[in-house]
Enzyme design. Sequence first.
Site, PDB file in Angstrom:
ATOM      1  N   LYS A   1       0.843  -1.197   0.000  1.00 17.49           N
ATOM      2  CA  LYS A   1       0.000   0.000   0.000  1.00 17.49           C
ATOM      3  C   LYS A   1       0.880   1.249   0.000  1.00 17.49           C
ATOM      4  O   LYS A   1       1.567   1.533   0.974  1.00 17.49           O
ATOM      5  CB  LYS A   1      -0.913   0.054   1.225  1.00 17.49           C
TER       6      LYS A   1
ATOM      7  N   GLU B   1      10.403   0.854  10.186  1.00 18.49           N
ATOM      8  CA  GLU B   1      11.404   1.894   9.969  1.00 18.49           C
ATOM      9  C   GLU B   1      10.688   3.208  10.220  1.00 18.49           C
ATOM     10  O   GLU B   1       9.834   3.614   9.442  1.00 18.49           O
ATOM     11  CB  GLU B   1      11.948   1.762   8.544  1.00 18.49           C
TER      12      GLU B   1
HETATM   13  P1  NAI Z   1       1.956   7.876   8.535  1.00 21.85           P
HETATM   14  O1  NAI Z   1       2.801   7.056   9.402  1.00 21.85           O
HETATM   15  O2  NAI Z   1       0.562   8.142   8.955  1.00 21.85           O
HETATM   16  O3  NAI Z   1       1.876   7.216   7.090  1.00 21.85           O
HETATM   17  C1  NAI Z   1       2.739   6.256   6.561  1.00 21.85           C
HETATM   18  C2  NAI Z   1       1.930   5.166   5.875  1.00 21.85           C
HETATM   19  O4  NAI Z   1       1.143   4.468   6.833  1.00 21.85           O
HETATM   20  C3  NAI Z   1       0.940   5.669   4.845  1.00 21.85           C
HETATM   21  O5  NAI Z   1       0.907   4.751   3.774  1.00 21.85           O
HETATM   22  C4  NAI Z   1      -0.378   5.645   5.589  1.00 21.85           C
HETATM   23  O6  NAI Z   1      -1.489   5.515   4.769  1.00 21.85           O
HETATM   24  C5  NAI Z   1      -0.222   4.424   6.448  1.00 21.85           C
HETATM   25  N1  NAI Z   1      -1.036   4.388   7.660  1.00 21.85           N
HETATM   26  C6  NAI Z   1      -1.521   5.421   8.388  1.00 21.85           C
HETATM   27  N2  NAI Z   1      -2.209   4.972   9.455  1.00 21.85           N
HETATM   28  C7  NAI Z   1      -2.153   3.624   9.411  1.00 21.85           C
HETATM   29  C8  NAI Z   1      -2.658   2.584  10.254  1.00 21.85           C
HETATM   30  N3  NAI Z   1      -3.342   2.847  11.347  1.00 21.85           N
HETATM   31  N4  NAI Z   1      -2.413   1.312   9.913  1.00 21.85           N
HETATM   32  C9  NAI Z   1      -1.694   1.029   8.822  1.00 21.85           C
HETATM   33  N5  NAI Z   1      -1.189   1.955   7.995  1.00 21.85           N
HETATM   34  C10 NAI Z   1      -1.420   3.249   8.281  1.00 21.85           C
HETATM   35  O7  NAI Z   1       2.700   9.234   8.253  1.00 21.85           O
HETATM   36  P2  NAI Z   1       2.043  10.619   7.744  1.00 21.85           P
HETATM   37  O8  NAI Z   1       0.774  10.896   8.464  1.00 21.85           O
HETATM   38  O9  NAI Z   1       1.991  10.575   6.295  1.00 21.85           O
HETATM   39  O10 NAI Z   1       3.139  11.641   8.243  1.00 21.85           O
HETATM   40  C11 NAI Z   1       3.127  12.101   9.577  1.00 21.85           C
HETATM   41  C12 NAI Z   1       4.513  12.183  10.141  1.00 21.85           C
HETATM   42  O11 NAI Z   1       5.129  10.912  10.126  1.00 21.85           O
HETATM   43  C13 NAI Z   1       5.490  13.049   9.378  1.00 21.85           C
HETATM   44  O12 NAI Z   1       5.367  14.386   9.710  1.00 21.85           O
HETATM   45  C14 NAI Z   1       6.796  12.477   9.802  1.00 21.85           C
HETATM   46  O13 NAI Z   1       7.169  13.018  11.035  1.00 21.85           O
HETATM   47  C15 NAI Z   1       6.498  11.016   9.966  1.00 21.85           C
HETATM   48  N6  NAI Z   1       6.896  10.229   8.775  1.00 21.85           N
HETATM   49  C16 NAI Z   1       8.057   9.526   8.838  1.00 21.85           C
HETATM   50  C17 NAI Z   1       8.481   8.824   7.738  1.00 21.85           C
HETATM   51  C18 NAI Z   1       9.736   8.052   7.755  1.00 21.85           C
HETATM   52  O14 NAI Z   1      10.271   7.753   6.699  1.00 21.85           O
HETATM   53  N7  NAI Z   1      10.256   7.664   8.885  1.00 21.85           N
HETATM   54  C19 NAI Z   1       7.746   8.836   6.481  1.00 21.85           C
HETATM   55  C20 NAI Z   1       6.505   9.549   6.548  1.00 21.85           C
HETATM   56  C21 NAI Z   1       6.136  10.229   7.655  1.00 21.85           C
END
Ligand code: NAI
Length: 809
Positions: free
Chosen positions: A210, A284
């Site tokens: 996804k 990660e």
């Molecule tokens: P997120 O962690 O919500 O999203 C990452 C992925 O997880 C997306 O594909 C999303 O649809 C999915 N996701 C969201 N909730 C989920 C759930 N309950 N169960 C399974 N999958 C789920 O990150 P978001 O909201 O896009 O960004 C928020 C913050 O997260 C950013 O400001 C940053 O601080 C951090 N982040 C860190 C990343 C990294 O590479 N370590 C990458 C993206 C965001």
Amino acid sequence: MKRGNRQSPTLSVFARKNIEMKVKEIFNTMAYGPAPESAAQANEFLDAHNRTFELFINGEWKKAEKHFETINPSNMEVLANIAEASERDVNEAVTAANKALKDWVNLGGRARARYLYAIARQIQKHSRLFAVLEALDNGKPIRETRDIDIPLVARHFYHHAGWAQLMDTELKDYKEIGVIGQIIPWNFPLLMLSWKIAPALAMGNTVVLKPAEFTSLTALLFAEICQNVGLPKGVVNIITGPGSTGAALVNHKDVHKIAFTGSTEVGKIIRKAIAGSGKKVSLELGGKSPFIVFEDADLDSVVEGIVDAIWFNQGQVCCAGSRLLVQESIQDKLYDKIKARMEKLRVGDAMDKCIDIGAIVAPVQLKTIDELVQKGIAEGNQMWQPSWECPKDGCFYPPTLFTHVSPSSTIAQEEIFGPVLVAMSFRSHQEAIKLANNTRYGLACSIWTENINLALDIAPKVKAGTVWINSTNVFDAGSGFGGYRESGFGREGGKEGLFEYMKPRIEEQFSDKPINPAVQKSKITITDSINRTAKMYIGGKQARPDGGYSITIKNPQGEIVGEAPEGSRKDIRNAVEAAHANGKWAEMTGHARAQVLYYIAENLSARKSEFSNRLVQMCCYGKTDADAEVEKSIDRIYTYAAHADKYDGQAHQTIQRNVTLAMPEPVGVMGIVCPDEAPLLAFISTVIPAIALGNSVIVIPSESAPFSATDFYQILDTSDVPGGTINIITGPKDSLAKELAKHYDVDGLWYFGNKESSKDIESLSAENMKRTWVNYGKYRNWMNNEQSEGMEFLRHASEIKNIWIPYGA
Ligand code: NAI
Ligand code: MG
């Protein structure tokens, strides 16, 4: 030729003058004009799909009921409609992946390698389209997608094609895990896809992936590549949608592993959701990585390093060097240089080849960044931004620098995930290390000094999965990447990353019931000398339980064998403290630790009959079985003494001009909860590999037969083991295990026991993201070397740190 002849005859004198003015101005300012990359090819691709995309399930496009828009954050225009996968769609995708699994495995690594090579080639062939599509959908500069993201994607598939080819010979003790659910973020959409899909397919798994809702397009183009190369149906399924789609994938019962990259918050939700299910997981997560500059660093290189550390990809990088730690003596000089450089940075449309910083992925992210910056100002930190303004028509944020930041302020602790650098100073090397580790994260670190000795002294002391020396944000498929602490666990890339996508074949031989020798009528009279109250062992000293209670231990025939202390939360806390206070053990060389282990084995050997009698009396073993368990225990100590100076790392062959050292490091302070069976041998088989690699441990021995462990501290006392290396707490195993799981200063936890507690351990460990290894109520035969000795134990007792050292004069 006269100058006038080159001019268009239709140009008026006025126009000519205008052009000359402009040229003169450009000469004076040396400013770049815009150099937009053409989006025509990407638009053709989008139009060919009527700007509406469906779900890629079982090799075909399946219509979804609902759709949502994806935008181009450089200009806020809608690019396309993306399908939102429902729970039913998720189920269909998982079913397809399960159906495809057997044939994909049976193809063998060599045949799978051909598919991966084909995918790599196709990505190279379509690299321009991929690069443009990624820049449009994400807002990241086309220069970066063209020169970094997409070449690395191809590299990842090539590298793992090689691993597929070699799996049958190099990794023959391992097999695929099954269906892998993969959830990726929006910051490196296609690159994260490749990090997830390439190793999974290579090792014989099938996947349901996804993408993040902001950036699905390149994954959908990738689906077409899968079709083009004739990848068997169902091996790769791509389902788009929001977090709820991800949650449905996580919770699907037929998924065997979840691989996630994203926020720490969602990582914790996922860890808890699948606790006890037996699903494997790699996470990660976020970071707040230190960028340490010592006073002898080459400051002009440092400034360019900072541009790469925090303005690459708009700072939306999990391992961004977002915390600048500068030695005080050069602080002001460096800040001036950084500001001068920031003044020259260009923010703008991702498709413009002349910009340094593109657009933030979405308005919601822009808002988060700005809120954190406002908070930083409100908390009294000094903020600086360049004099120019960002374009107004997209999601832009200027490069931002905070100086003289207090280490405890919000912006020094929270991940901002934007182009915001937070700087603070240090005086001594010691202070630099303290500041660097003053975070709940542990993803990466960048160290700048012209003194290689200093750099290599600091590198092992920083809790981070990746350390870059005089460089930053360098990645390659040949090197593992991943974190410590709340940055998650597991590695992606390198040989170390493969273990996330395979499991030991031997696991299939584990039993549903504990394996015990037959109970025989005791021939030993329980004498008073044996029947005494044991003590616990904390910080190298015998300790009474804090609560003052003890438990009567009876053998299977109901005879009282002795009294064991009833440990409690307070005792666990004392033991964790003692384990942390013991810095000595981890600093010893493998050779020195081996000497201590040999000494332990010798001492146990000298007391063979005593330990054997204890087993007879405690467990009602026959004498032969008891002797065999003691013998095996001695032998096992020799094995790990042998490994102590041999479980070493690798120098990875990465593609940049550098040496990449993959070094196994101890996990740190580990909890070890022993099974009830094999009270001596299982204690040895778990504790010894952990300490062989330099961990300090808190052990909870067999609850029903704890005395082999409490007898053992007499051996420790006479074997030169530094106090605090092994701490022994007896008592109610499952409740003590939970205390260990909840403890923030325990870095890793092994649990051998029942299914329910395995679940509790995984769930409670999510808060500080400690590494767990539990048996889900499956039992190994501790007498069997293949099942209970060797690499698997060493791997779980260590974590790979990759240190990148560049060369070139
Ligand atoms: P997120 O962690 O919500 O999203 C990452 C992925 O997880 C997306 O594909 C999303 O649809 C999915 N996701 C969201 N909730 C989920 C759930 N309950 N169960 C399974 N999958 C789920 O990150 P978001 O909201 O896009 O960004 C928020 C913050 O997260 C950013 O400001 C940053 O601080 C951090 N982040 C860190 C990343 C990294 O590479 N370590 C990458 C993206 C965001
Ligand atoms: Mg988008």
